[in-house]
Design a protein around this motif. Sequence first.
Motif, PDB file in Angstrom:
ATOM      1  N   LEU A   1       0.837  -1.210   0.000  1.00 28.03           N
ATOM      2  CA  LEU A   1       0.000   0.000   0.000  1.00 28.03           C
ATOM      3  C   LEU A   1       0.864   1.249   0.000  1.00 28.03           C
ATOM      4  N   VAL A   2       1.909   1.237   0.821  1.00 32.92           N
ATOM      5  CA  VAL A   2       2.815   2.391   0.846  1.00 32.92           C
ATOM      6  C   VAL A   2       3.480   2.556  -0.509  1.00 32.92           C
ATOM      7  N   LEU A   3       3.910   1.427  -1.106  1.00 35.66           N
ATOM      8  CA  LEU A   3       4.597   1.493  -2.397  1.00 35.66           C
ATOM      9  C   LEU A   3       3.678   2.046  -3.479  1.00 35.66           C
TER      10      LEU A   3
ATOM     11  N   GLY B   1       4.681   6.012  -3.752  1.00 39.77           N
ATOM     12  CA  GLY B   1       5.795   5.941  -4.678  1.00 39.77           C
ATOM     13  C   GLY B   1       6.961   5.175  -4.114  1.00 39.77           C
ATOM     14  N   LYS B   2       7.914   4.863  -4.989  1.00 41.83           N
ATOM     15  CA  LYS B   2       8.909   3.885  -4.560  1.00 41.83           C
ATOM     16  C   LYS B   2       9.998   4.476  -3.680  1.00 41.83           C
ATOM     17  N   GLU B   3      10.268   5.785  -3.771  1.00 34.95           N
ATOM     18  CA  GLU B   3      11.318   6.328  -2.901  1.00 34.95           C
ATOM     19  C   GLU B   3      10.940   6.143  -1.438  1.00 34.95           C
ATOM     20  N   ARG B   4       9.687   6.541  -1.128  1.00 31.97           N
ATOM     21  CA  ARG B   4       9.272   6.489   0.260  1.00 31.97           C
ATOM     22  C   ARG B   4       9.121   5.049   0.743  1.00 31.97           C
TER      23      ARG B   4
ATOM     24  N   LYS C   1      12.473   3.601   1.419  1.00 28.92           N
ATOM     25  CA  LYS C   1      13.067   4.113   2.642  1.00 28.92           C
ATOM     26  C   LYS C   1      12.644   3.240   3.827  1.00 28.92           C
ATOM     27  N   ARG C   2      11.411   2.726   3.779  1.00 32.17           N
ATOM     28  CA  ARG C   2      10.952   1.855   4.856  1.00 32.17           C
ATOM     29  C   ARG C   2      11.529   0.456   4.737  1.00 32.17           C
TER      30      ARG C   2
ATOM     31  N   LEU D   1      14.919  -2.995  -1.203  1.00 32.65           N
ATOM     32  CA  LEU D   1      14.955  -4.326  -1.802  1.00 32.65           C
ATOM     33  C   LEU D   1      16.049  -5.181  -1.178  1.00 32.65           C
ATOM     34  N   GLU D   2      17.199  -4.548  -0.869  1.00 35.90           N
ATOM     35  CA  GLU D   2      18.286  -5.326  -0.264  1.00 35.90           C
ATOM     36  C   GLU D   2      17.849  -5.860   1.089  1.00 35.90           C
ATOM     37  N   ARG D   3      17.189  -4.975   1.883  1.00 34.84           N
ATOM     38  CA  ARG D   3      16.780  -5.409   3.204  1.00 34.84           C
ATOM     39  C   ARG D   3      15.701  -6.490   3.112  1.00 34.84           C
ATOM     40  N   ALA D   4      14.814  -6.355   2.116  1.00 28.76           N
ATOM     41  CA  ALA D   4      13.781  -7.383   1.945  1.00 28.76           C
ATOM     42  C   ALA D   4      14.418  -8.722   1.587  1.00 28.76           C
ATOM     43  N   GLY D   5      15.438  -8.697   0.710  1.00 29.35           N
ATOM     44  CA  GLY D   5      16.132  -9.940   0.370  1.00 29.35           C
ATOM     45  C   GLY D   5      16.786 -10.564   1.585  1.00 29.35           C
TER      46      GLY D   5
END
Lengths: 196, 174
Positions: free
Chosen positions: B62-64, B68-71, B74-75, B78-82
């Motif tokens: 929902l945030v994405l 938008g993708k910058e914000r 920031k939360r 992609l690296e942290r999700a991986g």
Amino acid sequence: MNVETITIIFLAFIVIGSLIAIETPNLLSAVVCLGVVDIGFTILFLLLKAPDIAITQMVVEVVCLIILIRATVNRDKSADTGERKLFGLMTTGAIIIILFMFIMNVVPLFGEFGNPIFTRVENAPSQTYLSKCLEDTGAANAVSAVILDYRGYDTLGEATILFASVIGAIALLRKKPRKKINEPDESDSLSVVKDE
Amino acid sequence: MNNSNQINIAEHSEGMSLVVRTIARWVKSFIFIFGLYIVFYGHLTPGGGFAGGVIICCSFILVLLAFGKERAFKRLSLERAGALDSIGALGFLLVAVAGIFFAGTFFVNWLSVPAAGSINSLLRKIGVGEFRLLSAGTIPVNNIWIAIKVCASMYLVFALLAMLRINDDTQEDL
């Protein structure tokens, strides 16, 4: 109207939705029909008293629908070639007939609706799970007890499949340096991955 | 592109319209907390790691979509999700392997299941015992690992597919 009739109505609804999703030439309409099918499944799971699966189905369906709509909007090209070979048609018919003959033989074995097979068999594992799960695992939710304790290997396999599929998605869709503007080959988007 | 104002999240870093952003700002925390509830009470009520993980993932999606993708990155980048994806899978496996050391068998429920009579009232008050939060041994622990893993996986797949769309858009625009 008993539960069996409602189930049959929803199953017919699901089958019709799937057929429309397969046959419609518009990709976005197909995705929307898929959402309708998933809603039918969710209501069916709720009616058949499986709230765990209904929650999972509902949530995964919503996310998948968002993903599919994001992926198909504006990419509305039909993959239908318009011609169908006679041999393929006959093979399809033969398979459908064999399948129906198989189902005709199998369905009577299921017995009455609302009388599942594990209540009629002596010492069925399902009965053991239901009667012993609180004592064995301490979990009040029998579904959780089965998927994370009795059948933990299956869940580990599921998690591994999800992990492998995400690795595949990353490998296919990773962000690479974009093509230069003036480069001629614009036809396939996956060449971006191949170049680097 | 006709509808690039509404759905294209690359060119417009502020995301969707004001209405969507306002609603999303209110709703995203509630979705997150509901997902946490589904995960933590998975062994007591309908739900569990898979469903709860996807609900938590919905708040990030929902945030994405809305901001938008910058914000969003920031939360949860992609690296942290991986990394979270791998951590969840490894944690689940670790709990399973720990069964070998604590109880002698792979995937055994090695955290002790307290018997019904052995719990005194003080422990029961803080949530230990049957039908309480801290029961069922390794099941809630595994639920949490699976939730982390599923959340990160779905978020990764969604973000990657969304960015693939954006690349196509820019190529078609040329």
